[in-house]
Design a protein around this motif. Structure first.
Motif, mmCIF file in Angstrom:
data_model
loop_
_atom_site.group_PDB
_atom_site.id
_atom_site.type_symbol
_atom_site.label_atom_id
_atom_site.label_comp_id
_atom_site.label_asym_id
_atom_site.label_seq_id
_atom_site.Cartn_x
_atom_site.Cartn_y
_atom_site.Cartn_z
ATOM 1 N N ASP A 150 40.223 -12.896 38.019
ATOM 2 C CA ASP A 150 39.326 -12.580 39.113
ATOM 3 C C ASP A 150 40.146 -12.285 40.379
ATOM 4 O OD1 ASP A 150 37.355 -12.624 41.107
ATOM 5 O OD2 ASP A 150 37.210 -14.802 41.064
ATOM 6 N N LEU A 192 39.411 -12.216 43.565
ATOM 7 C CA LEU A 192 39.202 -13.149 44.674
ATOM 8 C C LEU A 192 39.947 -14.455 44.424
ATOM 9 C CD1 LEU A 192 38.005 -13.852 47.391
ATOM 10 C CD2 LEU A 192 35.891 -14.533 46.225
ATOM 11 N N SER A 193 39.948 -14.942 43.201
ATOM 12 C CA SER A 193 40.670 -16.176 42.881
ATOM 13 C C SER A 193 42.171 -16.010 43.083
ATOM 14 C CB SER A 193 40.376 -16.611 41.443
ATOM 15 O OG SER A 193 39.023 -16.944 41.303
ATOM 16 N N ILE A 210 42.702 -16.034 46.795
ATOM 17 C CA ILE A 210 42.565 -17.390 47.342
ATOM 18 C C ILE A 210 43.852 -18.172 47.107
ATOM 19 C CG2 ILE A 210 41.412 -19.622 46.959
ATOM 20 C CD1 ILE A 210 38.779 -18.025 46.694
ATOM 21 N N GLN A 227 42.527 -22.482 38.323
ATOM 22 C CA GLN A 227 41.473 -22.085 39.246
ATOM 23 C C GLN A 227 40.832 -23.362 39.783
ATOM 24 O OE1 GLN A 227 38.690 -19.269 37.724
ATOM 25 N NE2 GLN A 227 37.621 -19.092 39.664
ATOM 26 N N VAL A 244 38.037 -18.349 52.285
ATOM 27 C CA VAL A 244 37.544 -17.211 51.504
ATOM 28 C C VAL A 244 37.634 -15.925 52.325
ATOM 29 C CG1 VAL A 244 35.519 -16.212 50.373
ATOM 30 C CG2 VAL A 244 36.090 -18.610 49.999
ATOM 31 N N TRP A 298 32.187 -16.724 45.577
ATOM 32 C CA TRP A 298 33.128 -17.496 44.772
ATOM 33 C C TRP A 298 32.324 -18.445 43.892
ATOM 34 C CZ3 TRP A 298 34.271 -22.773 44.518
ATOM 35 C CH2 TRP A 298 35.395 -23.095 43.750
#
Length: 187
Positions: free
Chosen positions: A3, A5-6, A9, A47, A68, A87
Motif C-alpha cells: 500500500d 500510503l503505508s 507513513i 504495518q 498521515v 488509512w
C-alpha cells in the motif's frame, strides 16, 4: 507492505524521528513501542496498528492526522472526498479518513469507521497535547475514558476530559461512524 500510503507513513515516521534528533531507543522509551518494532515499521517490514501509530505520533509531538497528512505530502486547501487520505488498521479494520486539508490550520477533522465488535485502545499520552471531541454520525459507540464509560448514539457529541487511557468500542453487529474534531493544546 504494498500500500503506497503505508510505505509513505513508514518513511514519514523515520523522517520525523530524525528531524526531532531522536534515536530509536529514545522514541521507544517515549512511546512504549519496542525498538525492534520501530525499526521494522521504519523499514516497511511491519504495518503498524492504529494504537501503535497513535503512540509513535504522540511521542513525536504529532497527531495521527498530521502524520498521515505529512505522508501524503499534500498542501491543498480544498481536498475532495475522493482525495482524502484513508488509512486502515490491519489488525481491526478501523478506517480513518483525514477530512481536513493538511494545511487546515489548528483544527483537524477525521472520520472514523469502526467495524462491528472492534475495539481500539490508546494510552493517555496520545491525548496529552490535544483537545478532542467525538460526534457520532451513525451507529453506537462505547467510549471508555479512564474509568468513565460513555454510550454514544448518532447525533451525540462528547468533549474529552483530561488525558487518560481511552478505548473506542463498537459493541454492535454493524459498523459505526463518527467524526473526531481535534486541536493541539497550548504547551
Amino acid at each position: 507492505m504494498s500500500d503506497p500510503l503505508s510505505v509513505s507513513i513508514a518513511a514519514t515516521l523515520h523522517a520525523a524521528r530524525l528531524a526531532g534528533e531522536l534515536t530509536v531507543t529514545v522514541l521507544a522509551e517515549r512511546s512504549g513501542v519496542s525498538r525492534a518494532m520501530i525499526a521494522k515499521i521504519e523499514r516497511g517490514e511491519a504495518q503498524p496498528t492504529a494504537a501503535l501509530l497513535g503512540r509513535l505520533s504522540a511521542a513525536l509531538g504529532l497527531t495521527l492526522s498530521e502524520l498521515v497528512a505529512r505522508a501524503e505530502g499534500d498542501d491543498r486547501r480544498l481536498v475532495r472526498a475522493a482525495d482524502q487520505p484513508t488509512w486502515v488498521d490491519p489488525a481491526t479494520g478501523y478506517r480513518r479518513r483525514a477530512v481536513s486539508p493538511a494545511t487546515g490550520g489548528p483544527l483537524e477533522l477525521v472520520e472514523v469507521e469502526l467495524p462491528a465488535g472492534a475495539e481500539i485502545v490508546f494510552p493517555a499520552d496520545v491525548y496529552a497535547f490535544i483537545h478532542q471531541q467525538i460526534w457520532m454520525l451513525d451507529g453506537r459507540l462505547v467510549f471508555r475514558e479512564g474509568e468513565v464509560e460513555h454510550q454514544l448514539d448518532a447525533g451525540d457529541c462528547l468533549q474529552l476530559g483530561p488525558p487518560s487511557a481511552c478505548a473506542f468500542v463498537n459493541p454492535t453487529g454493524r459498523t459505526c461512524r463518527y467524526l473526531v474534531a481535534l486541536t493541539k493544546r497550548n504547551t
